[in-house]
Design a protein around this motif. Structure first.
Motif, short mmCIF file in Angstrom:
data_model
loop_
_atom_site.label_atom_id
_atom_site.label_comp_id
_atom_site.label_asym_id
_atom_site.label_seq_id
_atom_site.Cartn_x
_atom_site.Cartn_y
_atom_site.Cartn_z
N THR A 100 0.36 -1.32 -0.01
CA THR A 100 0.02 0.24 -0.07
C THR A 100 1.13 1.33 -0.40
OG1 THR A 100 -1.65 -1.14 1.50
CG2 THR A 100 -1.82 1.27 1.15
N ILE A 101 2.27 0.93 0.74
CA ILE A 101 3.13 2.79 0.96
C ILE A 101 3.50 2.42 -0.08
CG2 ILE A 101 5.06 3.39 1.58
CD1 ILE A 101 4.61 1.98 4.84
N SER A 102 3.89 1.83 -0.67
CA SER A 102 4.28 1.52 -2.53
C SER A 102 3.69 2.34 -2.99
CB SER A 102 5.23 -0.17 -2.78
OG SER A 102 5.38 0.32 -4.09
N SER A 103 2.43 1.90 -2.83
CA SER A 103 1.46 1.89 -4.54
C SER A 103 1.07 3.66 -4.73
CB SER A 103 0.32 1.29 -4.65
OG SER A 103 -0.30 1.34 -3.26
N LYS A 104 1.10 4.04 -3.27
CA LYS A 104 0.85 5.32 -3.00
C LYS A 104 2.07 6.13 -3.28
CE LYS A 104 -1.11 5.72 0.86
NZ LYS A 104 -1.72 5.69 2.52
N HIS A 105 3.46 5.91 -2.53
CA HIS A 105 4.62 7.46 -2.45
C HIS A 105 5.89 6.92 -3.85
CE1 HIS A 105 2.79 8.72 0.87
NE2 HIS A 105 2.91 7.82 1.64
N THR A 106 6.28 5.35 -4.43
CA THR A 106 7.10 4.73 -4.67
C THR A 106 7.68 5.81 -6.21
OG1 THR A 106 7.39 2.84 -3.71
CG2 THR A 106 9.07 3.38 -5.95
N ALA A 107 6.00 5.43 -6.77
CA ALA A 107 6.65 6.79 -8.26
C ALA A 107 6.88 8.03 -7.98
CB ALA A 107 5.34 6.51 -8.87
N VAL A 108 6.29 8.43 -7.57
CA VAL A 108 6.51 10.45 -6.94
C VAL A 108 8.08 10.11 -5.92
CG1 VAL A 108 5.51 11.83 -5.23
CG2 VAL A 108 4.54 10.14 -6.63
N SER A 109 8.65 9.68 -4.92
CA SER A 109 9.66 9.61 -4.49
C SER A 109 10.16 8.87 -4.11
CB SER A 109 8.94 9.52 -2.82
OG SER A 109 8.75 8.61 -2.64
N GLY A 110 10.00 7.74 -4.91
CA GLY A 110 12.03 6.56 -5.18
C GLY A 110 12.08 6.29 -3.85
N ASN A 111 11.30 5.72 -3.00
CA ASN A 111 11.80 4.75 -2.02
C ASN A 111 12.24 3.65 -1.89
OD1 ASN A 111 9.00 7.24 -1.08
ND2 ASN A 111 10.47 6.71 0.38
N ARG A 112 13.25 3.09 -1.23
CA ARG A 112 13.35 2.31 -0.99
C ARG A 112 12.80 0.61 -0.51
NH1 ARG A 112 18.53 -0.01 1.21
NH2 ARG A 112 17.90 0.77 3.21
N LEU A 113 12.75 -0.71 -0.79
CA LEU A 113 11.91 -1.43 -0.08
C LEU A 113 12.29 -1.30 1.08
CD1 LEU A 113 9.94 -3.79 -0.52
CD2 LEU A 113 11.63 -5.01 -1.08
N ALA A 114 13.68 -1.54 1.02
CA ALA A 114 14.08 -1.90 2.49
C ALA A 114 13.24 -1.08 3.43
CB ALA A 114 15.11 -1.96 2.80
N ASP A 115 13.12 0.53 3.46
CA ASP A 115 12.56 1.76 4.06
C ASP A 115 11.31 1.13 4.03
OD1 ASP A 115 15.32 2.95 4.38
OD2 ASP A 115 14.72 4.01 2.31
N ILE A 116 10.94 1.07 2.71
CA ILE A 116 9.58 0.41 2.74
C ILE A 116 9.04 -0.34 3.72
CG2 ILE A 116 7.46 0.39 1.45
CD1 ILE A 116 8.43 1.46 -1.05
N LEU A 117 9.23 -1.58 3.91
CA LEU A 117 9.01 -2.75 4.99
C LEU A 117 9.87 -2.02 6.62
CD1 LEU A 117 10.81 -5.46 3.07
CD2 LEU A 117 8.77 -5.00 3.84
N HIS A 118 10.86 -1.03 6.73
CA HIS A 118 10.47 -0.35 8.26
C HIS A 118 9.50 0.48 8.88
CE1 HIS A 118 14.48 -2.30 8.14
NE2 HIS A 118 15.54 -1.55 7.27
N LEU A 119 8.98 0.97 7.64
CA LEU A 119 7.96 1.73 8.28
C LEU A 119 7.07 1.03 8.35
CD1 LEU A 119 6.90 4.24 8.57
CD2 LEU A 119 6.36 5.28 6.00
N ALA A 120 6.20 0.14 7.22
CA ALA A 120 6.02 -0.71 7.45
C ALA A 120 5.58 -1.56 8.35
CB ALA A 120 4.91 -1.97 6.04
N THR A 121 6.58 -1.83 9.06
CA THR A 121 6.65 -2.86 10.43
C THR A 121 6.29 -2.02 11.76
OG1 THR A 121 8.63 -3.90 9.48
CG2 THR A 121 8.78 -4.10 12.41
N ALA A 122 6.74 -1.01 11.37
CA ALA A 122 6.36 0.89 12.36
C ALA A 122 4.68 0.51 12.95
CB ALA A 122 7.28 1.27 11.85
N ILE A 123 4.35 0.57 11.47
CA ILE A 123 3.34 0.73 11.03
C ILE A 123 2.37 -0.73 12.28
CG2 ILE A 123 0.63 1.32 9.59
CD1 ILE A 123 3.03 2.65 8.09
N HIS A 124 2.39 -1.11 11.35
CA HIS A 124 2.27 -2.81 12.29
C HIS A 124 1.70 -2.73 13.46
CE1 HIS A 124 0.79 -6.78 12.26
NE2 HIS A 124 2.44 -7.72 12.53
N LEU A 125 3.41 -2.77 14.11
CA LEU A 125 3.82 -2.59 15.48
C LEU A 125 2.70 -2.01 16.33
CD1 LEU A 125 7.24 -3.94 15.53
CD2 LEU A 125 5.44 -5.14 15.72
#
Length: 151
Positions: A100-125
């Motif tokens: 979900t994060i990737s689909s909203k942001h990566t095309a605009v801001s070029g985030n790395r997968l590991a960074d997205i996964l860390h943020l997704a982990t934070a949100i999940h927790l």
């Protein structure tokens, strides 16, 4: 305060750099174990080992194996003492959040997968605060409604 760090925060804790004083000050105020998932521990350790490998091939880059070993040893000691609390999140749920994060942001801001996964982990927790010195990572966290613990 429920928080979650990324690799840039861990690096600032374990190696003297421009953000270390700020990381150390934040850590000194913290009174609870900080949750981390295996992915974060793996990325931190890999990053440290890679810098040692780079330094062995070009001493003007990376950092020494002595420093590499000390960082890994200090991290392991802090993990064993309870400064960091290893958690076992639901990776399928994290991957869904990450998509979900990737689909909203990566095309605009070029985030790395590991960074997205860390943020997704934070949100999940259920973390409210994200600890990062990476400007792109900070912007992504704010865009997803998280507070920043360090700026």
């Amino acid at each position: 305060m429920k928080c979650y760090p990324d690799t840039s925060f861990l690096c600032a804790v374990y190696r003297e750099q421009v953000h270390s004083k700020q990381a150390d000050a934040w850590m000194a105020q913290n009174t609870e174990p900080i949750p981390i998932a295996s992915l974060l521990a793996l990325e931190f350790r890999q990053s440290v080992r890679l810098q040692g490998w780079i330094h062995e091939r070009n001493p003007s880059q990376g950092f020494s194996m002595f420093e590499t070993d000390a960082m890994l040893r200090d991290f392991q000691s802090d993990l064993a003492s309870g400064l960091w609390k290893m958690v076992s999140p639901d990776w399928a749920a994290i991957h869904y959040i990450a998509e979900t994060i990737s689909s909203k942001h990566t095309a605009v801001s070029g985030n790395r997968l590991a960074d997205i996964l860390h943020l997704a982990t934070a949100i999940h927790l259920g973390a409210e605060t994200f600890l990062s010195f990476d400007k792109r990572q900070q912007a992504l966290a704010v865009a997803e409604g998280m507070a920043l613990g360090v700026v």
